[in-house]
Structure formats: C-alpha cells, structure tokens
Design an enzyme around this catalytic site. Sequence first.
Site: not given
Ligand SMILES: *Cc1c(COP(=O)(O)O)cnc(C)c1O
Length: 357
Positions: A33, A129, A253, A301
């Site tokens: 993702k 969640r 800066y 930047m």
């Molecule tokens: C992002 C995600 C993972 C992967 O998590 P990592 O800590 O990067 O291994 C696994 N399961 C779900 C549901 C996620 O949203």
Amino acid sequence: MRPARALIDLQALRHNYQLAREVSGARALAVIKADAYGHGAVRCAQALEADADGFAVACIEEALALRAAGIRAPILLLEGFFEADELPLIVEHDFWCVVHGLWQLEAIEQAVLAKPINVWLKLDSGMHRVGLEPAEYAAAYRRLLASGKVAKIVLMSHFARADELGCQRSAEQVAIFEAARQGLTAEVSLRNSPALLGWPQIPSDWVRPGILLFGASPFEETNPLAARLQPVMTLESKVISVRELPAGEPVGYGGQFVTPKPMRIGVVAMGYADGYPRHAPTGTPVLVAGQRSQLLGRVSMDMLCIDLTDVPQAGLGSTVELWGKHVLASEVATRAETIPYEIFCNLRRAPLLYTGS
Ligand SMILES: *Cc1c(COP(=O)(O)O)cnc(C)c1O
C-alpha cells in the site's frame, strides 16, 4: 541534473519477502500500500510477482494501478470497499476484499455479483479502529456464507502493539480472536511485520508483512530476525557546496547551529521537499564519502548541511547517503521522533532508480 535520488534494491526486497515466508512458514501477502511505502508499488510488485502468494493494498485505486501494470497475482483490499459501487470492479479484477463493518456485509448481501468474491472478515480484537465486534463476528461469517456471494472467507485481525515485545496486549488480542472464531473453520491471518518477526507462537495461515519487506525493523530494540533484513532504499545525494567556517558562525535557517570551533561544512542537495524529515536535529547520522558524519542545523526545503570537519576525503561532489545500508532509516526516524514507515511514505521529488531486477 540534481543528484538527489532513491536507489531501490529489488534483490533485497526479494530477500526480505523470502525471509518472511521462511520465518513464518505461512503464505505471505506482500503489503505494498501507499506506493509500496514510497518504494514504487508497480516495480516492487513486478519484482515479487514470481514468488509472492499475493499482494495487499489500501484501496481499489492502488489495486487497479497494479492490474493496469499487468500484475495478475491476488490483491487484497485491506479496507475493502469504501462504496458499494466498487463491487463490480472487485469482481471483474478478482480482488480479495476485507469486510470490516456490517454495512459492507449488507452491501454484499444486496449486490448482484457476476461471481462470488473472496472475503477477509476482519475482527476488532482490541485495536478499536476497524473490524467487527467479537459478539457479531460468527454471525457475520454465517451470513456471508449464506449470502451465496462469497467463494472463500479468511478470518483476520490486526495487532495494535505487536512491536512492543514485552507487552501482553497481542496475546490478549489472540485470545479475543480465538474466542470470537470458535466453531468457524477457515484460514486465519493475524501477523503483520512485528508479529511475524517477534511473535512466532501466534497462528497465521497467511502473514501480511509490510515494513519488513523494505528492510526496516518494526522494533526499537535489536532483534535477531530483524537483523537479517536488508535495507531496500538508499536515499542519496551529493555535496554541492563546501564552507570553511571559523568558530561562532551560524549555519542555516534560524542560525540554530553555531560552529563551536573552526569547521568544514558540506551542503547537500536534499531537503524536506524530498521527504527528508525537517525535524531531524543536529547530530542525525549521514554517510559521506564512505564515512559516518552528522547533520548540522535546520533542514531546508532543498538543501541540508553536514559536518565535513573530520572527513578530509569528502568535498564537492562527494556522495552522501541519507539512509540506506549504512545509516538505517530507523536511526534517522528515531532522531526525527518518527518511524521508518513515515519517512519512507514521505519520500517525493527524488527519482526512484531500481537495481537488482
Ligand atoms: C499496513 C498493514 C499491514 C502491514 O503492516 P506492517 O507493520 O508494515 O507489516 C498488515 N495488515 C494490515 C491490515 C495493514 O493495514
């Protein structure tokens, strides 16, 4: 051309994926993702496709981009659909679909689907969640089966604190999961990267490694398995200016850093617009001309300053590793009070160059 770039080592990516499979003895969905945590989802998927049991992404937009690039392997949508009108596309492209809420279950029941879909039914085992509540979980499973719209169901949940190796919360979540799924015969998927590396006793027919694929440890402490990961991304650039300064001169800066003694400063073409964390303080490690040194003053930047005082071999044009195989992304993240996940995802502007394909 501006020398800032991120080198992506696809051989290391494959090594880390194989390690996930070897350590877990399970099938592994490579979680790519958010553009593979900044590493480029299409190229990472192409590099893994011959080996991978499948992929997981956050949403259908990410999944469609992989299909458009020719990826044929299974792809799980980790949050399922956001609107019921995604269901025909899910069927058409054979996406696997998380169901984490009753409204999604109802949408599947009411949909007319050209063929049954694969569902990963998510339990809220304590992270609070998304996911179904324990009391409604078994009934939701039976409704999905009864709907006739589903070919296969995998039971899943997600850990809130698996990165804390001394913490009992993951064991509590497993107990809640086991109680909620009593009497349901189906494959199980629980382990993300920290659970995969740190909690071998937790059952999981399918594991879901994300951050570990990219070679960063999910733990703050050292861990023998995490030590076998290979960093995939090297963020590098070059020294574009050198300054010899007497004691008492401010750098950058805000004049936040003032030379305590005569110093040699290198200016590097890298800044927060590339995703280098602006909150990385003086002292954050870098590698320059093969030697570890440190960041000085505020990150701008497009540029940042580093200490060349004790690196006489470094000068104009020297290569600087901001993170990679020598300076770990997690070291930089810790200094900047964040996590490697975020610094990878924030990467932008610097082009990605692939090796080891
Ligand atoms: C992002 C995600 C993972 C992967 O998590 P990592 O800590 O990067 O291994 C696994 N399961 C779900 C549901 C996620 O949203």
